[in-house]
Scaffold this active site. Structure first.
Site, PDB file in Angstrom:
ATOM      1  CB  THR A 190      -1.081  -0.175   1.083  1.00 33.94           C
ATOM      2  OG1 THR A 190      -1.635   1.236   1.646  1.00 33.94           O
ATOM      3  CG2 THR A 190      -0.289   0.035   2.761  1.00 33.94           C
ATOM      4  CD  GLU A 337      -2.836   0.570   6.116  1.00 36.04           C
ATOM      5  OE1 GLU A 337      -2.086   0.782   5.674  1.00 36.04           O
ATOM      6  OE2 GLU A 337      -3.554   0.212   5.174  1.00 36.04           O
ATOM      7  CE  LYS A 448      -7.326  24.952  13.573  1.00 39.56           C
ATOM      8  NZ  LYS A 448      -6.855  24.527  14.340  1.00 39.56           N
ATOM      9  CD1 TRP A 453     -11.702  21.055  13.564  1.00 38.37           C
ATOM     10  CD2 TRP A 453      -9.826  21.393  12.347  1.00 38.37           C
ATOM     11  NE1 TRP A 453     -10.199  21.257  14.068  1.00 38.37           N
ATOM     12  CE2 TRP A 453      -9.169  21.478  13.210  1.00 38.37           C
ATOM     13  CE3 TRP A 453      -9.281  20.837  10.677  1.00 38.37           C
ATOM     14  CZ2 TRP A 453      -7.923  20.409  14.023  1.00 38.37           C
ATOM     15  CZ3 TRP A 453      -7.805  20.799  11.384  1.00 38.37           C
ATOM     16  CH2 TRP A 453      -7.535  20.928  12.337  1.00 38.37           C
TER      17      TRP A 453
END
Length: 550
Positions: A190, A337, A448, A453
Site C-alpha cells: 500500500t 490494512e 483548517k 475545520w
C-alpha cells in the site's frame, strides 16, 4: 484467581484449520457446472477450475520447485488465471504477492525485492516492466508468461514457460497439505503519503473469516444490496487491490458465476455486464463515473446491477446518477490494512419505504455500519475513546479478526499502526447512536480555515450535485489571512459553460440552508480536463497539492 476451562481434545479428533482450501472445497458442492468467464476469450466450469487449480499446484511444487513459505507473485489483469493463483499458491503453503502494476517501475521493483518473490507470473503486456529490471530483481528465479494472444512475444527475459502450456503437462488432481491456519497466505503493498510502499499480509484464518463476514453482511442481512449464490459477479476493482475486496473468495465460496474483465475498458465492461447478466460488482467512484458518463449508458438496462462503492467517498451527485439508471448502489469502507471490508451501508427495505429519493441517497453515501465481527470506535490524539453521539469527531480505530498484524519488515510503523491496541485508519469521522459512521475527511486532508475545520469530502459531495459538474476534488491551499482555504478542481461535463460564479452561487444555497457554514464555501475553482488519480483509482490529493505548489 479463576481461569477459563480448557479440556484436552480426544486424541483421534481432527483439529480443523481455517484454510483457504476450506473455501475452495465448497465450489463443487452445489453448482459445479456454473461458469468462470474471462472477457470474450475463455469460459470454463467450476469442474474445470478445480482441475486447473490442481495443475497449477503441480506447476508450483514440481516444475518451479516452490517450497512452503516462499513468495509467488502475479502481475496480471483481472483474469481466470489470477483466480486460480488466489487459491493454488496459498493452498500449497506459499504466499501470494499481488503486484500493483500501476505503481512506478522503481516502486514495483522495491515490492518484488522486499517481498522476496521467487516466481513472477507475468502478463505479456507487462514484460517490458520486468525487462527494465533485469539484474536488479534479487530473489526472482522464474518468470512464467501469461498470454492472451497464444504466442510468446520477443523478450530479453528468460522465461520458465507459458502458463497454459505448463498446466497441460500436469495431473488434474492434487493432495493439498494441511498446515497452521495462521500461516501467511497473501501480501501486497500500500502506498502512503510519504516513503516507500508498505507491505501488509494476511493469514489463511483471516481470509476465511473475512469471507464469512462478507457472506453474513451481504447475504443474511435484510439490506438494500443483498447477494447470494445465484448472483453473477464481476470485479471492477483490480485483483491486486486488497484481494479485490475479498469478493473472489466469497464468489467461489458460494459457487457464483464469475466474470473477469481483464483490462478495464468501458465498452468491454458494459458489454460483459449486459451479455453475461452481471448482477454484483464493486469499484471506486472514478470507475463508476466513467461508466455512468458513457455516451450509450442510457440505452442499457442496468436495473439488475448491484454495486458496492469504496476506496474513496461516494459523492451524492454520482449516487443519484447511478440510482437514476436503476443501479442498486451502496458504500463500503475499509483499507489495505483491513483485508479490507469494515462497514457497509445498511438500508433495510422497511426503512427505504419511508424515504424520499434524496433521503435514500444521503444514507447510501454514508460509510454505513460495521459488519459482523468488526468493532469500530472513535479515538482522540491522546488515545481516549470518544462517544458515539453523532457529534464527537475523532479518528476511526478498529479491531476485527482480519486486520493485518503489522507492516512486513517495518517494526516502527507497525507500532504506530496499532498504537493503544487499536488499528488506526487515519480517517476522521462521527458515529451516530444507531452506529452509522460518517467519515468527514482523512486526517491529512481536513482543511483548517480561521480556526474552523472544513470537510473536503462534504464540499466535494455538494459540488458534485451541480448538473454541469462531472468530477471534483477539494484540497487546502495556504491563505495569509485564514491559514488555509478550500480550492476545488473541477472537470465540467462536455459542452457546458460552467464558471466560478455558477459554482459559488450553487454552494451558497447550501450555506443559506445551513448545510455548511459560509466560510466553507470555496471561492477558488480550477477547471481541468482530468483529476490526478492514484494507482488504484482514488483521487490523488497529495499529487494535486504538489502540482498546485509549482
Amino acid at each position: 484467581m479463576t481461569t477459563t476451562r480448557i479440556l484436552p481434545p480426544t486424541p483421534e479428533a481432527h483439529q480443523s484449520q481455517l484454510l483457504i482450501r476450506s473455501i475452495f472445497e465448497q465450489s463443487l458442492k452445489y453448482e459445479p457446472n456454473r461458469e468462470i468467464i474471462y472477457r470474450d476469450l475463455v469460459r470454463h466450469t467450476y469442474l474445470d477450475f478445480n482441475k486447473r487449480v490442481a495443475r497449477l499446484a503441480h506447476v508450483l511444487t514440481n516444475h518451479l520447485q516452490i517450497a512452503q513459505g516462499k513468495t509467488v507473485a502475479f502481475l496480471d489483469y483481472d483474469s481466470h488465471r489470477y483466480l486460480e493463483g488466489y487459491f493454488a499458491i496459498p493452498m500449497v503453503g506459499a504466499v501470494l504477492h499481488m503486484i500493483n502494476f500501476r505503481l512506478s517501475p522503481d516502486e514495483i521493483l522495491y515490492t518484488i525485492n522486499h517481498a522476496e518473490d521467487a516466481v513472477i507470473f507475468c502478463h505479456e503486456d507487462f514484460l517490458p516492466i520486468l525487462e527494465g529490471m533485469q539484474g536488479k530483481m534479487e530473489t526472482v528465479q522464474h518468470i512464467v508468461l501469461l498470454s492472451d494472444s497464444g504466442t510468446t512475444p520477443e523478450t530479453s527475459l528468460t522465461l520458465s514457460g507459458e502458463y497454459e502450456d505448463l498446466l497441460l503437462q500436469q495431473p488434474d488432481t492434487y493432495d493439498f497439505p494441511y498446515f497452521s491456519e495462521d500461516s501467511i497466505a497473501t501480501t501486497f503493498y500500500t502506498t502512503g503519503t510519504t516513503g516507500l510502499p508498505k507491505g501488509v499480509y494476511f493469514s489463511h484464518r483471516q481470509l476465511v473469516l473475512h469471507t464469512f463476514g462478507l457472506a453474513t453482511a451481504l447475504g443474511a442481512m435484510d439490506n438494500a444490496l443483498k447477494i447470494g449464490s445465484n448472483d453473477v459477479y464481476m470485479p471492477i476493482t483490480p485483483m491486486f487491490h486488497v484481494h479485490a475486496w475479498g469478493f473472489p473468495y466469497l464468489a467461489t465460496f458460494l459457487g457464483m458465476q464469475q466474470v473477469y474483465p481483464g483490462r478495464y475498458e468501458p465498452p468491454m465492461l458494459l458489454k460483459l455486464v449486459l451479455q453475461e447478466k452481471v448482477t454484483v460488482s464493486h469499484c471506486v467512484p472514478t470507475i463508476l463515473q466513467m461508466l455512468v458518463n458513457h455516451p450509450q449508458v442510457k440505452t442499457f438496462d442496468l436495473t439488475n446491477w448491484k454495486v458496492v462503492i469504496g476506496g474513496s467517498a461516494l459523492p451524492r451527485g454520482l449516487a443519484m446518477a447511478a440510482m437514476d439508471l436503476g443501479i442498486e448502489i451502496i458504500t463500503g469502507y475499509g483499507m489495505s490494512e483491513t483485508c479490507p471490508v469494515l462497514s457497509l451501508t445498511y438500508l433495510n427495505r422497511k426503512t427505504m419505504s419511508h424515504l424520499t429519493e434524496e433521503e435514500e441517497a444521503d444514507l447510501r453515501v454514508k460509510t454505513g455500519r460495521p459488519i459482523q465481527m468488526v468493532d469500530i470506535k472513535l479515538m482522540n490524539e491522546e488515545g481516549q475513546l470518544l462517544p458515539s453521539d453523532g457529534k464527537s469527531t475523532g479518528e476511526i480505530v478498529v479491531r476485527a479478526p482480519w486486520l493485518t498484524q503489522g507492516y512486513y519488515k517495518d517494526e516502527e510503523r507497525s507500532h504506530e499502526l496499532w498504537q493503544y491496541g487499536y488499528l488506526h485508519t487515519g480517517d476522521i469521522a462521527t458515529i451516530a447512536p444507531d452506529g452509522v459512521i460518517t467519515i468527514t475527511d482523512r486526517k491529512k486532508d481536513v482543511i483548517k480555515s480561521g480556526g474552523e475545520w472544513i470537510s473536503s469530502l462534504l464540499i466535494e459531495s455538494l459540488i458534485s450535485q451541480h448538473p454541469d459538474v462531472q468530477e471534483t476534488a477539494v484540497v487546502a491551499v495556504p491563505d495569509q489571512r485564514w491559514q488555509e482555504r478550500p480550492l476545488a478542481l473541477i472537470v465540467a461535463k462536455p459542452d457546458t459553460n460552467l464558471t466560478d460564479e455558477d459554482l459559488i452561487r450553487h454552494m451558497e444555497q447550501f450555506s443559506d440552508s445551513g448545510k455548511i457554514s459560509h466560510y466553507a464555501v470555496p471561492k477558488q475553482y480550477k477547471f481541468v480536463s482530468e483529476i490526478p488519480k492514484t494507482s488504484v483509482g482514488k483521487i490523488d490529493k497529495k499529487r494535486i497539492k504538489k502540482e498546485l505548489e509549482v
